[in-house]
Design a protein around this motif. Sequence first.
Motif, PDB file in Angstrom:
ATOM      1  N   PHE A 151     -15.116   1.607   7.188  1.00 59.21           N
ATOM      2  CA  PHE A 151     -14.580   0.242   7.262  1.00 59.21           C
ATOM      3  C   PHE A 151     -13.353   0.133   6.356  1.00 59.21           C
ATOM      4  O   PHE A 151     -13.438   0.415   5.160  1.00 59.21           O
ATOM      5  CB  PHE A 151     -15.611  -0.787   6.783  1.00 59.21           C
ATOM      6  CG  PHE A 151     -16.760  -0.989   7.722  1.00 59.21           C
ATOM      7  CD1 PHE A 151     -16.658  -1.855   8.803  1.00 59.21           C
ATOM      8  CD2 PHE A 151     -17.959  -0.320   7.520  1.00 59.21           C
ATOM      9  CE1 PHE A 151     -17.723  -2.044   9.672  1.00 59.21           C
ATOM     10  CE2 PHE A 151     -19.039  -0.507   8.383  1.00 59.21           C
ATOM     11  CZ  PHE A 151     -18.922  -1.369   9.463  1.00 59.21           C
ATOM     12  N   LEU A 152     -12.248  -0.275   6.951  1.00 61.42           N
ATOM     13  CA  LEU A 152     -11.060  -0.584   6.170  1.00 61.42           C
ATOM     14  C   LEU A 152     -11.013  -2.103   5.971  1.00 61.42           C
ATOM     15  O   LEU A 152     -11.524  -2.854   6.803  1.00 61.42           O
ATOM     16  CB  LEU A 152      -9.787  -0.119   6.899  1.00 61.42           C
ATOM     17  CG  LEU A 152      -9.679   1.385   7.203  1.00 61.42           C
ATOM     18  CD1 LEU A 152      -8.320   1.699   7.814  1.00 61.42           C
ATOM     19  CD2 LEU A 152      -9.912   2.226   5.964  1.00 61.42           C
ATOM     20  N   VAL A 178      -9.052   9.464   2.128  1.00 53.66           N
ATOM     21  CA  VAL A 178      -9.719   8.892   0.947  1.00 53.66           C
ATOM     22  C   VAL A 178     -11.167   9.410   0.836  1.00 53.66           C
ATOM     23  O   VAL A 178     -11.555   9.905  -0.225  1.00 53.66           O
ATOM     24  CB  VAL A 178      -9.598   7.350   0.935  1.00 53.66           C
ATOM     25  CG1 VAL A 178     -10.526   6.716  -0.087  1.00 53.66           C
ATOM     26  CG2 VAL A 178      -8.142   6.949   0.660  1.00 53.66           C
ATOM     27  N   GLY A 233      -0.670   4.764   4.547  1.00 51.69           N
ATOM     28  CA  GLY A 233      -1.465   5.533   5.514  1.00 51.69           C
ATOM     29  C   GLY A 233      -0.672   5.869   6.755  1.00 51.69           C
ATOM     30  O   GLY A 233       0.460   6.352   6.682  1.00 51.69           O
ATOM     31  N   LYS A 271      -9.011   2.804  -4.707  1.00 51.46           N
ATOM     32  CA  LYS A 271      -7.755   3.454  -5.100  1.00 51.46           C
ATOM     33  C   LYS A 271      -7.758   4.957  -4.837  1.00 51.46           C
ATOM     34  O   LYS A 271      -7.350   5.766  -5.685  1.00 51.46           O
ATOM     35  CB  LYS A 271      -7.468   3.170  -6.572  1.00 51.46           C
ATOM     36  CG  LYS A 271      -7.291   1.676  -6.849  1.00 51.46           C
ATOM     37  CD  LYS A 271      -6.662   1.451  -8.188  1.00 51.46           C
ATOM     38  CE  LYS A 271      -6.130   0.041  -8.306  1.00 51.46           C
ATOM     39  NZ  LYS A 271      -5.369  -0.175  -9.527  1.00 51.46           N
ATOM     40  N   GLY A 272      -8.242   5.307  -3.657  1.00 52.59           N
ATOM     41  CA  GLY A 272      -8.395   6.705  -3.277  1.00 52.59           C
ATOM     42  C   GLY A 272      -7.112   7.507  -3.342  1.00 52.59           C
ATOM     43  O   GLY A 272      -6.028   6.979  -3.072  1.00 52.59           O
ATOM     44  N   THR A 309      -3.821   9.054   7.243  1.00 51.61           N
ATOM     45  CA  THR A 309      -4.518   7.776   7.090  1.00 51.61           C
ATOM     46  C   THR A 309      -5.543   7.821   5.958  1.00 51.61           C
ATOM     47  O   THR A 309      -6.225   8.839   5.762  1.00 51.61           O
ATOM     48  CB  THR A 309      -5.189   7.355   8.410  1.00 51.61           C
ATOM     49  OG1 THR A 309      -5.841   6.100   8.186  1.00 51.61           O
ATOM     50  CG2 THR A 309      -6.215   8.359   8.909  1.00 51.61           C
ATOM     51  N   SER A 310      -5.659   6.699   5.258  1.00 55.82           N
ATOM     52  CA  SER A 310      -6.677   6.587   4.202  1.00 55.82           C
ATOM     53  C   SER A 310      -8.077   6.762   4.792  1.00 55.82           C
ATOM     54  O   SER A 310      -8.982   7.214   4.093  1.00 55.82           O
ATOM     55  CB  SER A 310      -6.570   5.232   3.511  1.00 55.82           C
ATOM     56  OG  SER A 310      -6.860   4.176   4.404  1.00 55.82           O
ATOM     57  N   ALA A 311      -8.252   6.418   6.062  1.00 53.06           N
ATOM     58  CA  ALA A 311      -9.588   6.460   6.670  1.00 53.06           C
ATOM     59  C   ALA A 311     -10.210   7.855   6.605  1.00 53.06           C
ATOM     60  O   ALA A 311     -11.429   7.994   6.542  1.00 53.06           O
ATOM     61  CB  ALA A 311      -9.501   5.991   8.122  1.00 53.06           C
ATOM     62  N   VAL A 343      -2.669   2.736  12.299  1.00 47.85           N
ATOM     63  CA  VAL A 343      -4.091   2.504  11.997  1.00 47.85           C
ATOM     64  C   VAL A 343      -4.162   1.203  11.187  1.00 47.85           C
ATOM     65  O   VAL A 343      -3.846   1.183  10.004  1.00 47.85           O
ATOM     66  CB  VAL A 343      -4.709   3.673  11.196  1.00 47.85           C
ATOM     67  CG1 VAL A 343      -6.169   3.372  10.851  1.00 47.85           C
ATOM     68  CG2 VAL A 343      -4.622   4.968  11.992  1.00 47.85           C
ATOM     69  N   LEU A 370       0.803  -1.228   0.000  1.00 50.27           N
ATOM     70  CA  LEU A 370       0.000   0.000   0.000  1.00 50.27           C
ATOM     71  C   LEU A 370       0.834   1.276   0.000  1.00 50.27           C
ATOM     72  O   LEU A 370       0.305   2.355  -0.197  1.00 50.27           O
ATOM     73  CB  LEU A 370      -0.961   0.010   1.196  1.00 50.27           C
ATOM     74  CG  LEU A 370      -2.162  -0.930   1.059  1.00 50.27           C
ATOM     75  CD1 LEU A 370      -2.990  -0.904   2.338  1.00 50.27           C
ATOM     76  CD2 LEU A 370      -3.027  -0.573  -0.135  1.00 50.27           C
ATOM     77  N   LEU A 411     -12.160   1.326   0.483  1.00 47.44           N
ATOM     78  CA  LEU A 411     -12.757   1.436   1.814  1.00 47.44           C
ATOM     79  C   LEU A 411     -14.228   1.801   1.694  1.00 47.44           C
ATOM     80  O   LEU A 411     -14.703   2.204   0.632  1.00 47.44           O
ATOM     81  CB  LEU A 411     -11.968   2.398   2.709  1.00 47.44           C
ATOM     82  CG  LEU A 411     -11.771   3.850   2.301  1.00 47.44           C
ATOM     83  CD1 LEU A 411     -13.046   4.651   2.409  1.00 47.44           C
ATOM     84  CD2 LEU A 411     -10.707   4.479   3.193  1.00 47.44           C
ATOM     85  N   PRO A 459      -6.873  -1.277  -3.336  1.00 48.09           N
ATOM     86  CA  PRO A 459      -7.524  -1.098  -2.033  1.00 48.09           C
ATOM     87  C   PRO A 459      -8.800  -0.261  -2.153  1.00 48.09           C
ATOM     88  O   PRO A 459      -8.896   0.625  -2.985  1.00 48.09           O
ATOM     89  CB  PRO A 459      -6.468  -0.359  -1.217  1.00 48.09           C
ATOM     90  CG  PRO A 459      -5.683   0.415  -2.217  1.00 48.09           C
ATOM     91  CD  PRO A 459      -5.638  -0.457  -3.440  1.00 48.09           C
TER      92      PRO A 459
HETATM   93  N1  SAH Z   1      -2.527   2.011   7.831  1.00 48.38           N
HETATM   94  C1  SAH Z   1      -3.431   2.212   6.706  1.00 48.38           C
HETATM   95  C2  SAH Z   1      -4.558   1.195   6.681  1.00 48.38           C
HETATM   96  C3  SAH Z   1      -4.107  -0.239   6.573  1.00 48.38           C
HETATM   97  S1  SAH Z   1      -5.442  -1.359   6.375  1.00 48.38           S
HETATM   98  C4  SAH Z   1      -3.962   3.653   6.760  1.00 48.38           C
HETATM   99  O1  SAH Z   1      -3.824   4.337   7.778  1.00 48.38           O
HETATM  100  O2  SAH Z   1      -4.524   4.090   5.747  1.00 48.38           O
HETATM  101  C5  SAH Z   1      -5.560  -1.432   4.634  1.00 48.38           C
HETATM  102  C6  SAH Z   1      -6.899  -0.870   4.170  1.00 48.38           C
HETATM  103  O3  SAH Z   1      -6.846   0.551   4.077  1.00 48.38           O
HETATM  104  C7  SAH Z   1      -7.336  -1.317   2.794  1.00 48.38           C
HETATM  105  O4  SAH Z   1      -7.936  -2.585   2.827  1.00 48.38           O
HETATM  106  C8  SAH Z   1      -8.347  -0.258   2.442  1.00 48.38           C
HETATM  107  O5  SAH Z   1      -9.567  -0.467   3.084  1.00 48.38           O
HETATM  108  C9  SAH Z   1      -7.716   0.988   3.063  1.00 48.38           C
HETATM  109  N2  SAH Z   1      -6.955   1.773   2.082  1.00 48.38           N
HETATM  110  C10 SAH Z   1      -5.641   2.057   2.121  1.00 48.38           C
HETATM  111  N3  SAH Z   1      -5.283   2.837   1.086  1.00 48.38           N
HETATM  112  C11 SAH Z   1      -6.414   3.059   0.377  1.00 48.38           C
HETATM  113  C12 SAH Z   1      -6.702   3.788  -0.814  1.00 48.38           C
HETATM  114  N4  SAH Z   1      -5.752   4.459  -1.475  1.00 48.38           N
HETATM  115  N5  SAH Z   1      -7.974   3.799  -1.262  1.00 48.38           N
HETATM  116  C13 SAH Z   1      -8.947   3.131  -0.602  1.00 48.38           C
HETATM  117  N6  SAH Z   1      -8.733   2.423   0.517  1.00 48.38           N
HETATM  118  C14 SAH Z   1      -7.482   2.389   0.998  1.00 48.38           C
END
Ligand code: SAH
Length: 244
Positions: free
Chosen positions: A168-169, A122, A88, A198-199, A117-119, A92, A36, A226, A224
């Motif tokens: 939800f990740l 994204v 990310g 692919k955010g 973080t993507s959370a 997390v 990632l 979310l 990826p």
């Molecule tokens: N540590 C990371 C998360 C790890 S878990 C962070 O803080 O972002 C991995 C999950 O993150 C993936 O299954 C997806 O749900 C999400 N994720 C990470 N990068 C993403 C992206 N570019 N677009 C969408 N979801 C993403």
Amino acid sequence: MGKVYLTGAGPGDIELLTLKALKVIKRADVIVYDRLANPEILKEAKDGCEFVYVGKADSHHSLPQDEINELLYQLAQKHEVVVRLKGGDPLVFGRGGEEALYLKERGVKFEFIPGITSAIAVPEYAGIPVTHRGITVSFRVVTGHEAPYKKRSQIPWENFKTDDTIVFLMGLHNLDKITKKLIEVGKPKDFPIAVISKGTTPEEKTVIGTLEDIYERAKDLPTPALIVVGEVVKLHEELNWFER
Ligand code: SAH
């Protein structure tokens, strides 16, 4: 003996890397990275820097976690600056805490370097604020990897009746089960939900739907990805600035 920097690579867009992360990447003797973490970042490393891919994707590891821990420990015996680069933020759902504990127990110095973080980022690129005045005052980030019907689920499904935004990740492969479970605990069938794939990259794609129809609409999106559940999803229509 060296030091291990447990470093967040940000969600995808290379410009979302922090200055602190960039500085340590430029000094790194070796970089241990995930699927990632945007591989473009590796171009910032100095000549002669070693790269080790440990390919963790959605918690199906290509290298088991205990072997990654040991690898970091071994690399710190040989190199001064060891960068452990994770998508990310490293803490997390990144297992950075486990790596840090393993190193600490063996007397290896470490530092955490937070990442975006993507959370949060994204949904933001998709024009979905995780909080919004008048709509929601809080948000939760939950693993979607744990199947909702597992006997002793640690996820407090009953609490998800609230107005919190829920992100939800690692949940795309459980999307059908997650939406059914949310309806089962009392969310309306037409409740807004988004899946963002692919955010923050040029291939970002957002699909909007309801708890009832999102599975059919979004199940084939590439990872990826979310999931965002909440009234804030409706703001996508107005605020979608990046994919436009
Ligand atoms: N540590 C990371 C998360 C790890 S878990 C962070 O803080 O972002 C991995 C999950 O993150 C993936 O299954 C997806 O749900 C999400 N994720 C990470 N990068 C993403 C992206 N570019 N677009 C969408 N979801 C993403």
